[in-house]
Design a protein around this motif. Sequence first.
Motif, PDB file in Angstrom:
ATOM      1  N   TYR A   1       0.836  -1.195   0.000  1.00 52.38           N
ATOM      2  CA  TYR A   1       0.000   0.000   0.000  1.00 52.38           C
ATOM      3  C   TYR A   1       0.869   1.242   0.000  1.00 52.38           C
ATOM      4  O   TYR A   1       1.687   1.451   0.898  1.00 52.38           O
ATOM      5  N   VAL A   2       0.681   2.058  -1.035  1.00 48.10           N
ATOM      6  CA  VAL A   2       1.515   3.238  -1.254  1.00 48.10           C
ATOM      7  C   VAL A   2       0.883   4.482  -0.660  1.00 48.10           C
ATOM      8  O   VAL A   2       1.538   5.274   0.024  1.00 48.10           O
ATOM      9  N   ALA A   3      -0.403   4.690  -0.930  1.00 47.86           N
ATOM     10  CA  ALA A   3      -1.061   5.923  -0.486  1.00 47.86           C
ATOM     11  C   ALA A   3      -2.550   5.686  -0.323  1.00 47.86           C
ATOM     12  O   ALA A   3      -3.164   4.911  -1.065  1.00 47.86           O
ATOM     13  N   SER A   4      -3.137   6.358   0.650  1.00 49.12           N
ATOM     14  CA  SER A   4      -4.577   6.309   0.863  1.00 49.12           C
ATOM     15  C   SER A   4      -4.951   7.321   1.935  1.00 49.12           C
ATOM     16  O   SER A   4      -4.238   7.497   2.921  1.00 49.12           O
ATOM     17  N   ALA A   5      -6.092   7.985   1.734  1.00 47.20           N
ATOM     18  CA  ALA A   5      -6.579   8.918   2.741  1.00 47.20           C
ATOM     19  C   ALA A   5      -7.197   8.163   3.920  1.00 47.20           C
ATOM     20  O   ALA A   5      -7.243   8.668   5.037  1.00 47.20           O
ATOM     21  N   GLY A   6      -7.664   6.951   3.662  1.00 45.75           N
ATOM     22  CA  GLY A   6      -8.280   6.145   4.717  1.00 45.75           C
ATOM     23  C   GLY A   6      -7.593   4.808   4.843  1.00 45.75           C
ATOM     24  O   GLY A   6      -6.464   4.613   4.382  1.00 45.75           O
ATOM     25  N   SER A   7      -8.290   3.870   5.449  1.00 46.24           N
ATOM     26  CA  SER A   7      -7.730   2.539   5.644  1.00 46.24           C
ATOM     27  C   SER A   7      -7.640   1.801   4.317  1.00 46.24           C
ATOM     28  O   SER A   7      -8.481   1.967   3.435  1.00 46.24           O
ATOM     29  N   CYS A   8      -6.590   0.999   4.169  1.00 47.11           N
ATOM     30  CA  CYS A   8      -6.409   0.178   2.955  1.00 47.11           C
ATOM     31  C   CYS A   8      -6.920  -1.226   3.251  1.00 47.11           C
ATOM     32  O   CYS A   8      -6.136  -2.164   3.399  1.00 47.11           O
ATOM     33  N   ASP A   9      -8.217  -1.371   3.375  1.00 48.85           N
ATOM     34  CA  ASP A   9      -8.785  -2.659   3.753  1.00 48.85           C
ATOM     35  C   ASP A   9      -8.732  -3.665   2.610  1.00 48.85           C
ATOM     36  O   ASP A   9      -8.891  -3.317   1.441  1.00 48.85           O
ATOM     37  N   LEU A  10      -8.517  -4.921   2.977  1.00 51.41           N
ATOM     38  CA  LEU A  10      -8.602  -6.027   2.031  1.00 51.41           C
ATOM     39  C   LEU A  10      -9.432  -7.121   2.691  1.00 51.41           C
ATOM     40  O   LEU A  10      -9.209  -7.462   3.857  1.00 51.41           O
ATOM     41  N   GLU A  11     -10.392  -7.660   1.949  1.00 49.09           N
ATOM     42  CA  GLU A  11     -11.245  -8.713   2.480  1.00 49.09           C
ATOM     43  C   GLU A  11     -10.790 -10.061   1.950  1.00 49.09           C
ATOM     44  O   GLU A  11     -10.612 -10.235   0.742  1.00 49.09           O
ATOM     45  N   LEU A  12     -10.592 -11.018   2.855  1.00 51.13           N
ATOM     46  CA  LEU A  12     -10.160 -12.367   2.511  1.00 51.13           C
ATOM     47  C   LEU A  12     -11.339 -13.314   2.658  1.00 51.13           C
ATOM     48  O   LEU A  12     -11.996 -13.339   3.698  1.00 51.13           O
ATOM     49  N   THR A  13     -11.591 -14.104   1.613  1.00 53.60           N
ATOM     50  CA  THR A  13     -12.719 -15.033   1.615  1.00 53.60           C
ATOM     51  C   THR A  13     -12.280 -16.384   2.145  1.00 53.60           C
ATOM     52  O   THR A  13     -11.215 -16.889   1.783  1.00 53.60           O
ATOM     53  N   ASP A  14     -13.089 -16.971   3.012  1.00 52.63           N
ATOM     54  CA  ASP A  14     -12.787 -18.282   3.573  1.00 52.63           C
ATOM     55  C   ASP A  14     -12.540 -19.269   2.433  1.00 52.63           C
ATOM     56  O   ASP A  14     -13.397 -19.457   1.566  1.00 52.63           O
ATOM     57  N   PRO A  15     -11.355 -19.906   2.381  1.00 52.45           N
ATOM     58  CA  PRO A  15     -11.036 -20.799   1.261  1.00 52.45           C
ATOM     59  C   PRO A  15     -11.682 -22.173   1.344  1.00 52.45           C
ATOM     60  O   PRO A  15     -11.558 -22.956   0.412  1.00 52.45           O
ATOM     61  N   ARG A  16     -12.373 -22.465   2.435  1.00 53.48           N
ATOM     62  CA  ARG A  16     -13.024 -23.773   2.561  1.00 53.48           C
ATOM     63  C   ARG A  16     -14.305 -23.743   1.731  1.00 53.48           C
ATOM     64  O   ARG A  16     -15.313 -23.164   2.136  1.00 53.48           O
ATOM     65  N   THR A  17     -14.277 -24.394   0.591  1.00 57.44           N
ATOM     66  CA  THR A  17     -15.339 -24.228  -0.406  1.00 57.44           C
ATOM     67  C   THR A  17     -16.715 -24.655   0.082  1.00 57.44           C
ATOM     68  O   THR A  17     -17.728 -24.161  -0.416  1.00 57.44           O
ATOM     69  N   ASN A  18     -16.792 -25.564   1.033  1.00 58.73           N
ATOM     70  CA  ASN A  18     -18.088 -26.077   1.468  1.00 58.73           C
ATOM     71  C   ASN A  18     -18.607 -25.407   2.740  1.00 58.73           C
ATOM     72  O   ASN A  18     -19.602 -25.856   3.297  1.00 58.73           O
ATOM     73  N   VAL A  19     -17.967 -24.335   3.147  1.00 55.31           N
ATOM     74  CA  VAL A  19     -18.339 -23.735   4.423  1.00 55.31           C
ATOM     75  C   VAL A  19     -19.760 -23.197   4.417  1.00 55.31           C
ATOM     76  O   VAL A  19     -20.410 -23.116   5.454  1.00 55.31           O
TER      77      VAL A  19
END
Length: 229
Positions: free
Chosen positions: A144-162
Amino acid sequence: MTTTAGNKLETPVNSSSARLLSLFATPVAKIPCPFAEEINGNLSASVLHRMTTEVKDLSFKSETVGNLTEWADPEVDRLTAWVLGMARTFVETVRREPLHLAVGANSSTDVQVAALRSWASVYRSGNNHAAHFHPNTAISAIYYVASAGSCDLELTDPRTNVDVFDPGITFANEGQIVRVGCRPGDLLLLPGWMKHSVPPYDDTDVRISIAWNLAYTFSPDVALRPAGG
């Protein structure tokens, strides 16, 4: 606790012998760059300048054309070298063995982490990026180089059958999506197969990030260890 089976009282469960196992964790690293303040200003200017002439305008963000590693930019090269080093440390820490052993190569084989593709992304107010992964990539690296706010990233649960059956109680820890909050100067490393997304960006200034698709290179030739070796 005691249980019944017909009219017979079963032996109480010995709680001292019970173990709750939390399995199938996915390693993700969040690492602050020690020289971020030295490079982020010039990196931002360089990326925005490139966006005026070599830009891929998508419906959800803007992206530079070509590989950053071909810019001949000393700060991009310095950052890339650091990212490659951190990625190697990431693998060796998780695997608890040298990289050549982790990938099944002999000690005579020189194994390196290399950037197959690299690019910069610019998000403006209202932009977002749906869940996706990076094919043919060992490690996805995002800085992350620049941002006025938070640099959020969402990670998806990799368990396909969840989410196949959810009666109202889930065993997916925090849920099917985990949001990781970052700031300019932070590096994220995650498996290339892991789905991730960028939530809507709602600040007036731009959000700039750099990404690398990382893989392993072998020199001079791949020399795999015998099975079980």
